[in-house]
Design an enzyme around this catalytic site. Structure first.
Site, PDB file in Angstrom:
ATOM      1  N   ASN A   7     -21.010  60.446 -42.875  1.00  0.00           N
ATOM      2  CA  ASN A   7     -21.790  59.392 -43.563  1.00  0.00           C
ATOM      3  C   ASN A   7     -22.963  58.917 -42.708  1.00  0.00           C
ATOM      4  O   ASN A   7     -22.799  58.131 -41.780  1.00  0.00           O
ATOM      5  CB  ASN A   7     -21.005  58.391 -43.989  1.00  0.00           C
ATOM      6  CG  ASN A   7     -21.549  57.253 -45.015  1.00  0.00           C
ATOM      7  OD1 ASN A   7     -22.741  56.702 -44.768  1.00  0.00           O
ATOM      8  ND2 ASN A   7     -21.184  56.588 -46.058  1.00  0.00           N
ATOM      9  N   HIS A  10     -25.456  54.506 -42.021  1.00  0.00           N
ATOM     10  CA  HIS A  10     -25.968  53.550 -40.550  1.00  0.00           C
ATOM     11  C   HIS A  10     -27.510  53.586 -40.294  1.00  0.00           C
ATOM     12  O   HIS A  10     -27.896  52.778 -39.423  1.00  0.00           O
ATOM     13  CB  HIS A  10     -24.742  53.418 -40.023  1.00  0.00           C
ATOM     14  CG  HIS A  10     -23.729  52.562 -40.482  1.00  0.00           C
ATOM     15  ND1 HIS A  10     -23.616  51.588 -40.913  1.00  0.00           N
ATOM     16  CD2 HIS A  10     -22.380  53.448 -40.796  1.00  0.00           C
ATOM     17  CE1 HIS A  10     -22.268  51.278 -41.570  1.00  0.00           C
ATOM     18  NE2 HIS A  10     -21.765  52.639 -41.392  1.00  0.00           N
ATOM     19  N   HIS A  43     -24.815  56.946 -49.468  1.00  0.00           N
ATOM     20  CA  HIS A  43     -24.280  56.093 -50.418  1.00  0.00           C
ATOM     21  C   HIS A  43     -25.601  55.435 -50.995  1.00  0.00           C
ATOM     22  O   HIS A  43     -26.338  54.847 -50.478  1.00  0.00           O
ATOM     23  CB  HIS A  43     -23.563  55.165 -50.087  1.00  0.00           C
ATOM     24  CG  HIS A  43     -23.014  53.978 -51.063  1.00  0.00           C
ATOM     25  ND1 HIS A  43     -22.089  53.013 -50.849  1.00  0.00           N
ATOM     26  CD2 HIS A  43     -23.436  53.725 -52.413  1.00  0.00           C
ATOM     27  CE1 HIS A  43     -21.868  52.352 -52.141  1.00  0.00           C
ATOM     28  NE2 HIS A  43     -22.622  52.796 -53.026  1.00  0.00           N
ATOM     29  N   ARG A  45     -27.080  52.660 -52.971  1.00  0.00           N
ATOM     30  CA  ARG A  45     -26.581  51.651 -53.720  1.00  0.00           C
ATOM     31  C   ARG A  45     -27.761  51.109 -54.547  1.00  0.00           C
ATOM     32  O   ARG A  45     -28.924  51.494 -54.531  1.00  0.00           O
ATOM     33  CB  ARG A  45     -26.520  50.563 -52.327  1.00  0.00           C
ATOM     34  CG  ARG A  45     -25.166  50.686 -51.722  1.00  0.00           C
ATOM     35  CD  ARG A  45     -25.042  49.487 -50.626  1.00  0.00           C
ATOM     36  NE  ARG A  45     -23.601  49.417 -50.233  1.00  0.00           N
ATOM     37  CZ  ARG A  45     -22.644  48.751 -50.758  1.00  0.00           C
ATOM     38  NH1 ARG A  45     -23.122  48.014 -51.730  1.00  0.00           N
ATOM     39  NH2 ARG A  45     -21.545  48.740 -50.335  1.00  0.00           N
ATOM     40  N   ARG A  49     -30.291  49.352 -50.219  1.00  0.00           N
ATOM     41  CA  ARG A  49     -30.344  48.565 -49.046  1.00  0.00           C
ATOM     42  C   ARG A  49     -30.477  49.369 -47.898  1.00  0.00           C
ATOM     43  O   ARG A  49     -30.989  48.919 -46.798  1.00  0.00           O
ATOM     44  CB  ARG A  49     -29.108  47.440 -48.914  1.00  0.00           C
ATOM     45  CG  ARG A  49     -27.830  48.122 -48.659  1.00  0.00           C
ATOM     46  CD  ARG A  49     -27.001  47.081 -48.069  1.00  0.00           C
ATOM     47  NE  ARG A  49     -26.291  46.266 -49.290  1.00  0.00           N
ATOM     48  CZ  ARG A  49     -25.209  45.733 -49.101  1.00  0.00           C
ATOM     49  NH1 ARG A  49     -24.165  46.255 -48.192  1.00  0.00           N
ATOM     50  NH2 ARG A  49     -24.753  45.316 -50.497  1.00  0.00           N
ATOM     51  N   GLU A  70     -22.416  59.405 -52.661  1.00  0.00           N
ATOM     52  CA  GLU A  70     -21.500  58.176 -53.078  1.00  0.00           C
ATOM     53  C   GLU A  70     -22.277  57.471 -53.911  1.00  0.00           C
ATOM     54  O   GLU A  70     -23.458  57.049 -53.714  1.00  0.00           O
ATOM     55  CB  GLU A  70     -21.266  57.269 -51.720  1.00  0.00           C
ATOM     56  CG  GLU A  70     -19.807  57.290 -51.415  1.00  0.00           C
ATOM     57  CD  GLU A  70     -19.636  56.397 -50.179  1.00  0.00           C
ATOM     58  OE1 GLU A  70     -19.671  55.205 -50.266  1.00  0.00           O
ATOM     59  OE2 GLU A  70     -19.183  56.958 -48.929  1.00  0.00           O
ATOM     60  N   THR A 101     -18.083  49.164 -48.826  1.00  0.00           N
ATOM     61  CA  THR A 101     -17.128  49.277 -49.898  1.00  0.00           C
ATOM     62  C   THR A 101     -15.746  48.480 -49.671  1.00  0.00           C
ATOM     63  O   THR A 101     -15.446  48.897 -48.493  1.00  0.00           O
ATOM     64  CB  THR A 101     -16.894  50.711 -50.350  1.00  0.00           C
ATOM     65  OG1 THR A 101     -18.343  51.436 -50.103  1.00  0.00           O
ATOM     66  CG2 THR A 101     -16.131  51.076 -51.534  1.00  0.00           C
ATOM     67  N   GLU A 151     -10.452  60.534 -53.146  1.00  0.00           N
ATOM     68  CA  GLU A 151     -10.775  60.084 -51.770  1.00  0.00           C
ATOM     69  C   GLU A 151      -9.643  58.654 -51.441  1.00  0.00           C
ATOM     70  O   GLU A 151      -9.985  57.892 -52.248  1.00  0.00           O
ATOM     71  CB  GLU A 151     -12.090  59.684 -51.437  1.00  0.00           C
ATOM     72  CG  GLU A 151     -12.211  59.321 -49.918  1.00  0.00           C
ATOM     73  CD  GLU A 151     -13.602  59.196 -49.354  1.00  0.00           C
ATOM     74  OE1 GLU A 151     -14.554  60.007 -49.807  1.00  0.00           O
ATOM     75  OE2 GLU A 151     -14.117  58.222 -48.537  1.00  0.00           O
ATOM     76  N   HIS A 191     -12.843  55.720 -44.349  1.00  0.00           N
ATOM     77  CA  HIS A 191     -13.086  54.425 -44.621  1.00  0.00           C
ATOM     78  C   HIS A 191     -12.343  53.619 -43.440  1.00  0.00           C
ATOM     79  O   HIS A 191     -11.063  53.463 -43.451  1.00  0.00           O
ATOM     80  CB  HIS A 191     -12.905  53.403 -45.766  1.00  0.00           C
ATOM     81  CG  HIS A 191     -13.805  52.267 -46.087  1.00  0.00           C
ATOM     82  ND1 HIS A 191     -13.570  51.513 -45.134  1.00  0.00           N
ATOM     83  CD2 HIS A 191     -14.779  52.256 -46.794  1.00  0.00           C
ATOM     84  CE1 HIS A 191     -14.874  50.614 -45.547  1.00  0.00           C
ATOM     85  NE2 HIS A 191     -15.629  51.002 -46.443  1.00  0.00           N
TER      86      HIS A 191
HETATM   87  N1  PXP Z   1     -15.658  56.703 -47.877  1.00  0.00           N
HETATM   88  C1  PXP Z   1     -16.058  55.769 -48.614  1.00  0.00           C
HETATM   89  C2  PXP Z   1     -15.852  56.142 -50.323  1.00  0.00           C
HETATM   90  C3  PXP Z   1     -17.084  54.870 -48.198  1.00  0.00           C
HETATM   91  O1  PXP Z   1     -17.441  53.864 -48.932  1.00  0.00           O
HETATM   92  C4  PXP Z   1     -17.350  54.610 -46.994  1.00  0.00           C
HETATM   93  C5  PXP Z   1     -18.155  53.751 -46.266  1.00  0.00           C
HETATM   94  O2  PXP Z   1     -19.627  53.877 -46.598  1.00  0.00           O
HETATM   95  C6  PXP Z   1     -17.035  55.668 -46.085  1.00  0.00           C
HETATM   96  C7  PXP Z   1     -15.807  56.490 -46.370  1.00  0.00           C
HETATM   97  C8  PXP Z   1     -16.857  55.689 -44.633  1.00  0.00           C
HETATM   98  O3  PXP Z   1     -16.492  54.274 -43.865  1.00  0.00           O
HETATM   99  P1  PXP Z   1     -16.659  54.196 -42.384  1.00  0.00           P
HETATM  100  O4  PXP Z   1     -18.305  53.808 -42.250  1.00  0.00           O
HETATM  101  O5  PXP Z   1     -15.909  53.114 -42.147  1.00  0.00           O
HETATM  102  O6  PXP Z   1     -16.365  55.044 -41.524  1.00  0.00           O
END
Ligand code: PXP
Length: 237
Positions: A7, A10, A43, A45, A49, A70, A101, A151, A191
């Site tokens: 992901n 960040h 994602h 949003r 953001r 996402e 999330t 997921e 997550h």
């Molecule tokens: N899976 C989903 C559905 C999420 O919303 C997120 C966070 O954006 C992640 C995985 C990844 O989570 P993390 O950043 O804590 O690894």
């Protein structure tokens, strides 16, 4: 062995801190793929953001593995996804005031609304995954509304304060994976996974892919910082 989806939200968060063009999440996605990630997750949003519309269009064009968008089921976002047509969409709940999330979708409670979004996306040829807590009722509801993939939310396992609590959460996840596989669903998880807690989840048989963001981007700061300082020092000299 599960695949790894990275992901890149960040990276966009850091860019937004200055409102400029770097670091670029699209460039980051390409580095992740070169390093072996099996998919790229971003994602979009409702408040944009971090990742924005231009990013998701660029990712759609440049990602060579699989682009997993996402998204919430907000009608405006569903319209964007229908036009964009990423390979995969992962439906997540979204509250404006949350930092990330916070839990899975309530498919049992909102089957009608979620089912409509699933149908609309699937009609465009998009594979649909739904982010849910490790709960058999939710898994059953996903199967009923016709999504092919779930997921499983690993957040509570990752945040467990004691070994006993982590064991309890792990058992729930393991049971849910087995149950979902028995129903013929593809099972992803994610997550809160980091360099310590990931191994146990990666060891669950049948898990297709783990989606990880924060811990990888956090680790990248330190694995890359030395080289970045040395390069600047050379220029300053
Ligand atoms: N899976 C989903 C559905 C999420 O919303 C997120 C966070 O954006 C992640 C995985 C990844 O989570 P993390 O950043 O804590 O690894």
């Amino acid at each position: 062995m599960p695949g790894l989806g990275v992901n890149v939200d960040h990276v966009a968060t850091l860019r937004q801190a200055r409102g400029g063009i770097e670091p670029d999440p699209v460039w980051a996605a390409s580095v992740c793929e070169q390093a072996g990630s099996d998919s790229i997750v971003a994602h979009l949003r409702e408040d944009r953001r971090h990742v924005n519309d231009a990013d998701v269009w660029a990712l759609k064009k440049s990602v060579k593995t699989r682009f997993n968008l996402e998204m919430s089921i907000n009608p405006g976002i569903v319209e964007v996804a229908k036009r964009l047509r990423p390979r995969q969409a992962t439906l997540v709940p979204e509250r404006r005031e949350e930092l990330t999330t916070e839990g899975g979708m309530s498919v049992v409670k909102y089957a009608g609304r979620i089912g409509k979004a699933v149908d609309a996306l699937k009609r465009k040829g998009i594979e649909v995954s739904i982010f849910i807590d490790p709960d058999e009722r939710e898994i059953g509801a996903v199967k009923k509304i016709g999504a092919d993939t779930i997921e499983i939310h690993t957040g509570r396992y990752c945040l467990a304060g004691t070994k006993a609590a982590a064991d309890r959460e792990f058992k729930k996840i393991k049971r849910s994976v087995d149950y979902a596989l028995g129903l013929g669903l593809v099972v992803n998880a994610g997550h809160g996974l980091d360099y310590v807690n990931v191994k146990r989840i990666a060891g669950i048989e049948g898990v297709n892919e783990l989606n990880i963001g924060h811990s990888i981007i956090s680790r990248a700061v330190f694995t890359g910082l030395r080289a970045a300082v040395r390069e600047m020092k050379r220029l300053v000299k």
